[in-house]
Motif scaffolding. Structure first.
Motif, PDB file in Angstrom:
ATOM      1  N   LEU A  14      30.096   3.622 -78.284  1.00  0.00           N
ATOM      2  CA  LEU A  14      28.641   3.692 -78.373  1.00  0.00           C
ATOM      3  C   LEU A  14      28.224   4.175 -79.758  1.00  0.00           C
ATOM      4  O   LEU A  14      28.687   5.224 -80.217  1.00  0.00           O
ATOM      5  CB  LEU A  14      28.099   4.646 -77.305  1.00  0.00           C
ATOM      6  CG  LEU A  14      26.581   4.726 -77.149  1.00  0.00           C
ATOM      7  CD1 LEU A  14      26.029   3.422 -76.579  1.00  0.00           C
ATOM      8  CD2 LEU A  14      26.197   5.905 -76.256  1.00  0.00           C
ATOM      9  N   PRO A  15      27.339   3.444 -80.458  1.00  0.00           N
ATOM     10  CA  PRO A  15      26.922   3.854 -81.804  1.00  0.00           C
ATOM     11  C   PRO A  15      26.235   5.221 -81.779  1.00  0.00           C
ATOM     12  O   PRO A  15      25.519   5.541 -80.820  1.00  0.00           O
ATOM     13  CB  PRO A  15      25.937   2.752 -82.222  1.00  0.00           C
ATOM     14  CG  PRO A  15      26.279   1.585 -81.350  1.00  0.00           C
ATOM     15  CD  PRO A  15      26.743   2.157 -80.059  1.00  0.00           C
ATOM     16  N   GLU A  17      23.645   6.356 -83.169  1.00  0.00           N
ATOM     17  CA  GLU A  17      22.190   6.325 -83.068  1.00  0.00           C
ATOM     18  C   GLU A  17      21.691   6.078 -81.656  1.00  0.00           C
ATOM     19  O   GLU A  17      20.492   6.207 -81.376  1.00  0.00           O
ATOM     20  CB  GLU A  17      21.609   5.260 -84.009  1.00  0.00           C
ATOM     21  CG  GLU A  17      22.036   3.832 -83.714  1.00  0.00           C
ATOM     22  CD  GLU A  17      23.315   3.416 -84.421  1.00  0.00           C
ATOM     23  OE1 GLU A  17      23.570   2.202 -84.498  1.00  0.00           O
ATOM     24  OE2 GLU A  17      24.042   4.325 -84.906  1.00  0.00           O
ATOM     25  N   ARG A  18      22.605   5.744 -80.731  1.00  0.00           N
ATOM     26  CA  ARG A  18      22.203   5.468 -79.348  1.00  0.00           C
ATOM     27  C   ARG A  18      22.689   6.547 -78.378  1.00  0.00           C
ATOM     28  O   ARG A  18      22.639   6.362 -77.176  1.00  0.00           O
ATOM     29  CB  ARG A  18      22.752   4.109 -78.915  1.00  0.00           C
ATOM     30  CG  ARG A  18      22.241   2.943 -79.758  1.00  0.00           C
ATOM     31  CD  ARG A  18      22.683   1.608 -79.208  1.00  0.00           C
ATOM     32  NE  ARG A  18      22.167   1.370 -77.861  1.00  0.00           N
ATOM     33  CZ  ARG A  18      22.448   0.275 -77.144  1.00  0.00           C
ATOM     34  NH1 ARG A  18      23.237  -0.668 -77.659  1.00  0.00           N
ATOM     35  NH2 ARG A  18      21.958   0.135 -75.935  1.00  0.00           N
ATOM     36  N   THR A  19      23.149   7.673 -78.915  1.00  0.00           N
ATOM     37  CA  THR A  19      23.692   8.721 -78.049  1.00  0.00           C
ATOM     38  C   THR A  19      22.658   9.781 -77.671  1.00  0.00           C
ATOM     39  O   THR A  19      22.988  10.763 -77.004  1.00  0.00           O
ATOM     40  CB  THR A  19      24.878   9.421 -78.743  1.00  0.00           C
ATOM     41  OG1 THR A  19      24.447   9.960 -80.009  1.00  0.00           O
ATOM     42  CG2 THR A  19      26.021   8.444 -78.964  1.00  0.00           C
ATOM     43  N   ALA A  20      21.405   9.609 -78.077  1.00  0.00           N
ATOM     44  CA  ALA A  20      20.382  10.603 -77.745  1.00  0.00           C
ATOM     45  C   ALA A  20      20.063  10.609 -76.256  1.00  0.00           C
ATOM     46  O   ALA A  20      19.803  11.660 -75.671  1.00  0.00           O
ATOM     47  CB  ALA A  20      19.124  10.347 -78.561  1.00  0.00           C
ATOM     48  N   ASP A  21      20.066   9.450 -75.629  1.00  0.00           N
ATOM     49  CA  ASP A  21      19.718   9.361 -74.205  1.00  0.00           C
ATOM     50  C   ASP A  21      20.428   8.147 -73.619  1.00  0.00           C
ATOM     51  O   ASP A  21      19.916   7.033 -73.680  1.00  0.00           O
ATOM     52  CB  ASP A  21      18.203   9.242 -74.035  1.00  0.00           C
ATOM     53  CG  ASP A  21      17.792   9.312 -72.574  1.00  0.00           C
ATOM     54  OD1 ASP A  21      18.585   9.829 -71.765  1.00  0.00           O
ATOM     55  OD2 ASP A  21      16.689   8.840 -72.235  1.00  0.00           O
ATOM     56  N   PHE A  22      21.595   8.364 -73.050  1.00  0.00           N
ATOM     57  CA  PHE A  22      22.368   7.270 -72.481  1.00  0.00           C
ATOM     58  C   PHE A  22      22.950   7.701 -71.148  1.00  0.00           C
ATOM     59  O   PHE A  22      22.956   8.893 -70.795  1.00  0.00           O
ATOM     60  CB  PHE A  22      23.484   6.822 -73.437  1.00  0.00           C
ATOM     61  CG  PHE A  22      24.573   7.839 -73.634  1.00  0.00           C
ATOM     62  CD1 PHE A  22      25.786   7.726 -72.968  1.00  0.00           C
ATOM     63  CD2 PHE A  22      24.398   8.927 -74.494  1.00  0.00           C
ATOM     64  CE1 PHE A  22      26.794   8.656 -73.142  1.00  0.00           C
ATOM     65  CE2 PHE A  22      25.402   9.865 -74.668  1.00  0.00           C
ATOM     66  CZ  PHE A  22      26.600   9.738 -73.997  1.00  0.00           C
ATOM     67  N   LYS A  23      23.438   6.758 -70.374  1.00  0.00           N
ATOM     68  CA  LYS A  23      24.012   7.026 -69.065  1.00  0.00           C
ATOM     69  C   LYS A  23      25.401   6.394 -68.982  1.00  0.00           C
ATOM     70  O   LYS A  23      25.690   5.429 -69.704  1.00  0.00           O
ATOM     71  CB  LYS A  23      23.118   6.467 -67.953  1.00  0.00           C
ATOM     72  CG  LYS A  23      21.710   7.042 -67.949  1.00  0.00           C
ATOM     73  CD  LYS A  23      20.855   6.367 -66.900  1.00  0.00           C
ATOM     74  CE  LYS A  23      19.445   6.954 -66.854  1.00  0.00           C
ATOM     75  NZ  LYS A  23      18.700   6.711 -68.113  1.00  0.00           N
ATOM     76  N   PRO A  46      25.872  12.502 -71.837  1.00  0.00           N
ATOM     77  CA  PRO A  46      24.960  11.522 -71.237  1.00  0.00           C
ATOM     78  C   PRO A  46      23.912  12.219 -70.375  1.00  0.00           C
ATOM     79  O   PRO A  46      24.124  13.338 -69.890  1.00  0.00           O
ATOM     80  CB  PRO A  46      25.887  10.661 -70.376  1.00  0.00           C
ATOM     81  CG  PRO A  46      27.036  11.557 -70.050  1.00  0.00           C
ATOM     82  CD  PRO A  46      27.226  12.433 -71.249  1.00  0.00           C
TER      83      PRO A  46
END
Length: 244
Positions: A14-15, A17-23, A46
């Motif tokens: 997962l990049p 920049e996309r780890t702020a709000d992921f599941k 997550p």
């Protein structure tokens, strides 16, 4: 999509920049569930995890203190995540039908999750490497410091070190780790850098020191996932010589 080892890539590339709000939604084999979770807890957390697990793995993740399933991964997980309602999944839902029970575990990140630093995670694992021993002996062996110093640390944390690791609540573990950090700041070196791979070996040797039965290193009721080989010999030698 990323084809690779889930333990080596717990977030599947997962990049940042996309780890702020992921599941995370995953179906995990029992043999890697604890190691994979340890890797996830070391990185960006997550917002939610929905995991299909062997029932025994789910119990390990959600165990209360004072039980045999309660361990280092339990403490790290519950410090960061709350357990939301989940449910058992019948064996008939799978093909081929497994011989073990499964559970759908639902985890929600706490509003203020606590994530232990790497060195402290190693110290927590040390608490459970010799579950039958008191905290004084366990920590003295792992930290190589005088027992008098450990007693002082326990006093400052409000914990009697004649207890065993599995009796400590989440709050007590956090307090003890904070005091250890003050007295022994360079825990990474003192704790001989316990890595995931070394954790595997330690757990397997401990299992085979306790009993010569060929059982899985983590799950006593299962056949060994990895070939016992020298682990069995090392465990039997440790048992004969009384090596902790």
């Amino acid at each position: 999509l990323l084809e690779g080892d889930a333990v080596e890539h717990p977030l599947a590339g997962l990049p940042p920049e996309r780890t702020a709000d992921f599941k995370i939604v995953a179906n995990l084999p029992y043999a890697i569930s604890s190691v994979w979770m340890d890797a996830v807890l070391a990185g960006p957390l997550p917002a939610r995890m929905v995991l299909m697990l062997q029932l025994e793995s789910a119990r390990r993740f959600t165990a209360p203190h004072g039980t045999k399933s309660y361990g280092a991964i339990t403490i790290q997980l519950q410090a960061a995540f709350a357990v939301a309602p989940g449910h058992k999944v019948a064996a008939a839902c799978f093909f081929p039908r497994p011989e073990v029970e499964s559970f759908l575990l639902n985890l929600v990140r706490r509003p203020e999750p606590y994530r232990y630093p790497a060195a402290t995670r190693a110290a927590i694992r040390a608490l459970f490497q010799q579950r039958r021993k008191q905290l004084t002996s366990t920590l003295a062996n792992a930290l190589d410091v005088p027992r008098e110093t450990l007693e002082a640390i326990g006093h400052q944390a409000g914990i009697t070190l004649s207890r065993r690791g599995e009796t400590l609540t989440l709050a007590e573990v956090e307090g003890l780790m904070k005091q250890l950090g003050k007295h022994i700041p360079d825990q990474t070196q003192i704790l001989f850098g316990i890595s995931v791979d070394q954790q595997f070996r330690t757990e397997y040797l401990t299992r085979l020191t306790d009993s010569p039965a060929l059982r899985d290193m983590t799950y006593a009721g299962m056949p060994p996932f990895y070939p016992p080989g020298w682990f069995w010999i090392g465990g039997r030698l440790a048992a004969l010589t009384g090596t902790p």
